[in-house]
Write a protein that holds these residues in place. Structure first.
Motif, PDB file in Angstrom:
ATOM      1  N   VAL A  73       7.180  16.545   3.300  1.00 55.08           N
ATOM      2  CA  VAL A  73       6.261  15.564   3.117  1.00 55.08           C
ATOM      3  C   VAL A  73       6.191  14.947   2.103  1.00 55.08           C
ATOM      4  O   VAL A  73       6.362  13.893   1.482  1.00 55.08           O
ATOM      5  N   LYS A  74       5.802  15.864   0.958  1.00 56.32           N
ATOM      6  CA  LYS A  74       5.870  15.644  -0.562  1.00 56.32           C
ATOM      7  C   LYS A  74       7.255  15.073  -1.048  1.00 56.32           C
ATOM      8  O   LYS A  74       7.047  14.048  -1.753  1.00 56.32           O
ATOM      9  N   GLN A  75       8.171  15.668  -0.578  1.00 54.79           N
ATOM     10  CA  GLN A  75       9.699  15.000  -0.819  1.00 54.79           C
ATOM     11  C   GLN A  75       9.712  13.665  -0.207  1.00 54.79           C
ATOM     12  O   GLN A  75      10.344  12.720  -0.870  1.00 54.79           O
ATOM     13  N   LEU A  96       7.632  11.139  -2.429  1.00 56.52           N
ATOM     14  CA  LEU A  96       8.275  10.855  -3.744  1.00 56.52           C
ATOM     15  C   LEU A  96       9.517  10.204  -3.584  1.00 56.52           C
ATOM     16  O   LEU A  96       9.724   9.311  -4.140  1.00 56.52           O
ATOM     17  N   GLY A  97      10.330  10.337  -2.319  1.00 53.87           N
ATOM     18  CA  GLY A  97      11.314   9.553  -2.111  1.00 53.87           C
ATOM     19  C   GLY A  97      10.851   8.020  -1.975  1.00 53.87           C
ATOM     20  O   GLY A  97      11.516   6.954  -2.201  1.00 53.87           O
ATOM     21  N   TRP A  98       9.893   8.030  -1.145  1.00 52.43           N
ATOM     22  CA  TRP A  98       9.205   6.630  -0.950  1.00 52.43           C
ATOM     23  C   TRP A  98       8.839   5.869  -2.235  1.00 52.43           C
ATOM     24  O   TRP A  98       9.191   4.712  -2.457  1.00 52.43           O
ATOM     25  N   SER A  99       8.301   6.641  -3.030  1.00 50.90           N
ATOM     26  CA  SER A  99       8.030   6.227  -4.505  1.00 50.90           C
ATOM     27  C   SER A  99       9.120   5.627  -5.353  1.00 50.90           C
ATOM     28  O   SER A  99       9.169   4.593  -6.009  1.00 50.90           O
ATOM     29  N   GLU A 139       0.775  -1.138  -0.044  1.00 47.27           N
ATOM     30  CA  GLU A 139      -0.110  -0.129   0.164  1.00 47.27           C
ATOM     31  C   GLU A 139       0.980   1.167   0.158  1.00 47.27           C
ATOM     32  O   GLU A 139       1.864   1.301   0.761  1.00 47.27           O
ATOM     33  N   ALA A 140       0.569   2.444  -0.475  1.00 45.73           N
ATOM     34  CA  ALA A 140       1.049   3.748  -0.774  1.00 45.73           C
ATOM     35  C   ALA A 140       0.806   4.453   0.533  1.00 45.73           C
ATOM     36  O   ALA A 140      -0.389   4.249   0.956  1.00 45.73           O
ATOM     37  N   PRO A 141       1.654   5.303   1.079  1.00 49.71           N
ATOM     38  CA  PRO A 141       1.213   5.898   2.302  1.00 49.71           C
ATOM     39  C   PRO A 141       0.218   6.869   2.032  1.00 49.71           C
ATOM     40  O   PRO A 141       0.401   7.564   0.950  1.00 49.71           O
ATOM     41  N   ASP A 142      -0.666   7.475   2.961  1.00 47.56           N
ATOM     42  CA  ASP A 142      -1.667   8.280   2.909  1.00 47.56           C
ATOM     43  C   ASP A 142      -1.043   9.803   3.048  1.00 47.56           C
ATOM     44  O   ASP A 142      -0.388   9.979   3.899  1.00 47.56           O
TER      45      ASP A 142
END
Length: 173
Positions: free
Chosen positions: A162-164, A167-170, A38-41
């Motif tokens: 948080v967005k960074q 995107l790093g997680w992605s 699952e992708a984080p919320d």
């Protein structure tokens, strides 16, 4: 091998410091690189970041302080009401002549007491320092606006971080 192990220990200490922990903190590094299903919320991550960031809490407190200063500066324009209350008691004992016996004075102890009550009320209004008071109000208003702007900037920085991270997680998955 020794130099490599020491470098690992040094990097763990740097990571602990980056997480605002003492350098001696033992961190356990996850070596399982299996991707999550699952992708984080992003909304939950942003809300959690807003709650956990001490610099945001400090910015909120600075804004509250600036607002209080502004209210206080505006209150300087208003008259102030003062009051005081006091009560005092005194007791006296003295040797006085209480009578005569055979033309000789008779001495005895006489006691007395008194109670004084005082209540004062006053109203003061500084009308001569209007420009100084208005200057203080404008300074406090400016400080409030600066604090609000700093808080909004911190919130935007958190949103960007948080967005960074997402995107790093992605990228990592």
């Amino acid at each position: 091998l020794t130099a490599g192990l020491n470098n690992i220990e040094l990097e763990r200490s740097r990571l602990a410091i980056a997480l605002a922990m003492p350098a001696e903190t033992k961190l356990q590094v996850v070596v399982d690189m299996a991707p999550r299903a699952e992708a984080p919320d992003s909304v939950a991550a942003y809300a959690a970041a807003l709650e956990a960031r001490p610099e945001l809490r400090a910015a909120h407190l600075r804004l509250e302080s600036a607002r209080s200063d502004f209210k206080g500066a505006k209150a300087e324009k208003l008259p102030s009401l003062n009051h005081s209350y006091s009560m005092s008691r005194s007791r006296t004992t003295s040797d006085d002549i209480v009578g005569f016996e055979n033309n000789n004075p008779v001495y005895g102890k006489t006691k007395g007491s008194s109670t004084n009550w005082t209540y004062r009320i006053g109203l003061s209004w500084n009308i001569l320092d209007r420009l100084v008071t208005e200057s203080g109000v404008q300074r406090a208003k400016h400080s409030t606006l600066q604090s609000r702007h700093a808080l909004e900037e911190e919130e935007l920085n958190v949103e960007l971080e948080v967005k960074q991270a997402l995107l790093g997680w992605s990228n990592a998955t």
